[in-house]
Design a protein around this motif. Sequence first.
Motif: not given
Length: 267
Positions: A170-176, A183-185, A205-209
Amino acid sequence: GIDSSLSGLPGLPDSDAPQGRKRFFHSLQQTSQPQKAEIDRTRNLRALIRRSNNITDSNLIPVVRFASLRNKLEAPMKMEVLDRCGICAASDLEQVDPDNNLCRCRTCGFVFDTPRPTLEEIGHYYSQPSQYDSWLDRIEARDDLWRRRLAKLLPIHKPGSLLDIGAGIGQFLHHARPHFTSVAGTELSDSAIIIARDKYTRPLIKGDVLDIDFDNSTRFDNITIFHVLEHVPDPRATIKKCYRLLSDGGLLVVCVPNDLQIGRAHV
């Protein structure tokens, strides 16, 4: 390009070895209070991940090594064999690197590995308790990496929401987060999800998109896939899912390594 190598950047020494412990404590004496606090938070995160996996500090390494040995001797890794190209669906394939299971589609030129681990096996691998230790050891260097990638994205992004596929810790989302309305991931790894939640208060969100059931009305203005597309079982379907999830005029950013150029003479 949008990527930058982290090779050669120093991490924390191995504190399990006597000499490593001396160097580690010496480095603590030279660090600032904020850096010491960051190191303490990293230790706490590792402890949390180990507790979540019922592994203690004293038996962490033996358990991981035994699990790896057990997988080799008793439970072979689950593999799948592809007989068609994942991009154009052609069946005219040639083997280009048998040592690394690399095949190439003679129709479109796509290079992929077969046989390959199943998605379940990939999830287990990235959920190992120590999988992200090197990232946590180099947290400041990786902060710089994500800031550089974000700086590349911001001039071309569409104002609004962001979805990061394969968000890691979640590091990119933290900065974005300050630059987007929301934001979501998504993420496969249980260990990464724990770190994202407890270090960055960022639920993923856990899992393959492809398997995540987004509401039909859900749309994102920006979708990023950083060094993930080369790992997914079906890149064509993944891109199509991203297209469906994008809003009108939305932006899809894909970053992949170009390792084949390094070994082009062999391939």
